[in-house]
Write a protein that holds these residues in place. Structure first.
Motif, PDB file in Angstrom:
ATOM      1  N   ASP A  20     100.810  -1.729  54.021  1.00  0.00           N
ATOM      2  CA  ASP A  20     102.013  -1.475  54.942  1.00  0.00           C
ATOM      3  C   ASP A  20     103.181  -0.870  54.291  1.00  0.00           C
ATOM      4  O   ASP A  20     103.487   0.162  53.331  1.00  0.00           O
ATOM      5  CB  ASP A  20     102.468  -3.140  53.108  1.00  0.00           C
ATOM      6  CG  ASP A  20     103.592  -4.162  54.121  1.00  0.00           C
ATOM      7  OD1 ASP A  20     103.683  -4.908  54.187  1.00  0.00           O
ATOM      8  OD2 ASP A  20     104.754  -3.692  52.911  1.00  0.00           O
ATOM      9  N   THR A  21     103.965  -0.419  54.595  1.00  0.00           N
ATOM     10  CA  THR A  21     105.227   0.467  54.773  1.00  0.00           C
ATOM     11  C   THR A  21     106.042   0.382  53.153  1.00  0.00           C
ATOM     12  O   THR A  21     105.936   1.769  52.995  1.00  0.00           O
ATOM     13  CB  THR A  21     106.716  -0.092  55.836  1.00  0.00           C
ATOM     14  OG1 THR A  21     105.859   0.016  57.350  1.00  0.00           O
ATOM     15  CG2 THR A  21     107.220   0.714  55.856  1.00  0.00           C
ATOM     16  N   ASN A  22     106.022  -1.083  52.729  1.00  0.00           N
ATOM     17  CA  ASN A  22     106.636  -0.891  51.277  1.00  0.00           C
ATOM     18  C   ASN A  22     106.143  -0.780  50.089  1.00  0.00           C
ATOM     19  O   ASN A  22     106.385  -1.187  49.287  1.00  0.00           O
ATOM     20  CB  ASN A  22     108.458  -1.390  51.215  1.00  0.00           C
ATOM     21  CG  ASN A  22     109.351  -1.195  52.139  1.00  0.00           C
ATOM     22  OD1 ASN A  22     109.106   0.527  52.802  1.00  0.00           O
ATOM     23  ND2 ASN A  22     109.863  -1.945  53.567  1.00  0.00           N
ATOM     24  N   GLY A  23     104.391  -1.295  50.953  1.00  0.00           N
ATOM     25  CA  GLY A  23     103.665  -1.684  49.801  1.00  0.00           C
ATOM     26  C   GLY A  23     103.870  -0.792  48.567  1.00  0.00           C
ATOM     27  O   GLY A  23     103.188  -1.132  48.189  1.00  0.00           O
ATOM     28  N   GLY A  24     103.262   0.080  48.593  1.00  0.00           N
ATOM     29  CA  GLY A  24     102.999   1.643  47.551  1.00  0.00           C
ATOM     30  C   GLY A  24     104.546   1.412  46.604  1.00  0.00           C
ATOM     31  O   GLY A  24     104.361   1.960  45.361  1.00  0.00           O
ATOM     32  N   ALA A  25     105.569   1.262  47.667  1.00  0.00           N
ATOM     33  CA  ALA A  25     107.148   1.170  46.367  1.00  0.00           C
ATOM     34  C   ALA A  25     107.074   0.033  45.838  1.00  0.00           C
ATOM     35  O   ALA A  25     107.696  -0.145  45.266  1.00  0.00           O
ATOM     36  CB  ALA A  25     108.281   1.469  47.454  1.00  0.00           C
ATOM     37  N   ASP A  26     106.632  -1.242  46.187  1.00  0.00           N
ATOM     38  CA  ASP A  26     106.943  -2.346  46.237  1.00  0.00           C
ATOM     39  C   ASP A  26     106.061  -3.002  45.031  1.00  0.00           C
ATOM     40  O   ASP A  26     106.279  -3.537  43.996  1.00  0.00           O
ATOM     41  CB  ASP A  26     106.755  -3.859  46.946  1.00  0.00           C
ATOM     42  CG  ASP A  26     107.814  -3.774  47.943  1.00  0.00           C
ATOM     43  OD1 ASP A  26     109.552  -3.120  48.151  1.00  0.00           O
ATOM     44  OD2 ASP A  26     108.034  -4.732  49.105  1.00  0.00           O
ATOM     45  N   PHE A  27     104.478  -2.310  44.683  1.00  0.00           N
ATOM     46  CA  PHE A  27     103.928  -2.824  43.606  1.00  0.00           C
ATOM     47  C   PHE A  27     103.540  -0.813  43.465  1.00  0.00           C
ATOM     48  O   PHE A  27     101.910  -0.752  43.887  1.00  0.00           O
ATOM     49  CB  PHE A  27     102.517  -3.675  45.105  1.00  0.00           C
ATOM     50  CG  PHE A  27     102.864  -4.912  44.866  1.00  0.00           C
ATOM     51  CD1 PHE A  27     102.613  -5.424  44.386  1.00  0.00           C
ATOM     52  CD2 PHE A  27     103.462  -5.210  46.012  1.00  0.00           C
ATOM     53  CE1 PHE A  27     102.990  -6.815  44.684  1.00  0.00           C
ATOM     54  CE2 PHE A  27     103.757  -5.801  47.011  1.00  0.00           C
ATOM     55  CZ  PHE A  27     104.026  -7.236  45.947  1.00  0.00           C
ATOM     56  N   SER A  28     103.835  -0.301  42.396  1.00  0.00           N
ATOM     57  CA  SER A  28     103.847   0.917  42.755  1.00  0.00           C
ATOM     58  C   SER A  28     103.200   1.088  41.593  1.00  0.00           C
ATOM     59  O   SER A  28     102.346   2.052  41.458  1.00  0.00           O
ATOM     60  CB  SER A  28     105.317   1.692  42.003  1.00  0.00           C
ATOM     61  OG  SER A  28     105.518   1.258  41.088  1.00  0.00           O
TER      62      SER A  28
END
Length: 189
Positions: free
Chosen positions: A20-28
């Motif tokens: 997911d493009t923002n997965g790591g940022a959203d679920f850091s």
């Protein structure tokens, strides 16, 4: 939930955030703990007592860690948790096993600065392992466990489905959420 189970869900979710493009940022916190747990698992699997750092860099690349940007941070986390020892040229696992890796993944996650949605997404996955539930039932679940209001709960359900933490199928006017590893869309009942 046992730490081994929680660790397994965190690693599962961490694999999903990669796509997911923002997965790591959203679920850091999930992303960090999953990367640490996955790298530690690789280190534990080695038959060598002292693993050359170049080999650890290769492990990092194999699990899609950026060895220049992320590896030292992850090694520092593992060292802080007394899972590894490090010299200039080698890494040594301190009593590691698959069970230790899962338990440590959960502990690393618990110590991260995280948002409640991360804790809720792990609990959601475990909760849906018992039986599929409708979005209405899950709204009640999130309210009772986390005091999430409807919009916040719906947003989390949407993100969890889109990232792949859980699966969902339309069921009349609602959606039915389930663990796709245990239940198949055509056989939910």
């Amino acid at each position: 939930m046992k730490n081994t189970t929680k660790g397994a869900w965190i690693i599962h979710h961490g694999l999903k955030t990669k796509a997911d493009t923002n997965g790591g940022a959203d679920f850091s916190a999930i992303d960090t703990a999953a990367k640490a747990g996955t790298l530690f698992t690789q280190i534990c699997r080695s038959t060598e007592t002292e693993i050359p750092k170049e080999k650890v860099r290769a492990y990092a690349r194999a699990i899609n860690l950026n060895p220049n940007l992320e590896l030292n941070s992850i090694l520092s986390i593992l060292k802080t948790h007394r899972l590894i020892d490090e010299s200039d040229n080698t890494i040594v696992s301190i009593g590691g096993s698959t069970t230790t890796a899962l338990e440590s993944t959960a502990k690393i996650f618990d110590e991260q600065d995280k948002i409640e949605e991360e804790e809720a997404s792990v609990l959601l996955a475990e909760h849906l392992s018992d039986a599929p539930l409708s979005d209405g039932e899950l709204l009640d679940f999130f309210y009772s466990k986390f005091d999430f209001k409807e919009n916040r709960s719906r947003d989390l359900l949407s993100r969890a489905e889109n990232i792949g933490f859980v699966d969902a199928e339309p069921e009349g006017t609602e959606k039915l959420f389930f663990n796709g590893n245990l239940f198949r869309a055509q056989d939910i009942n």
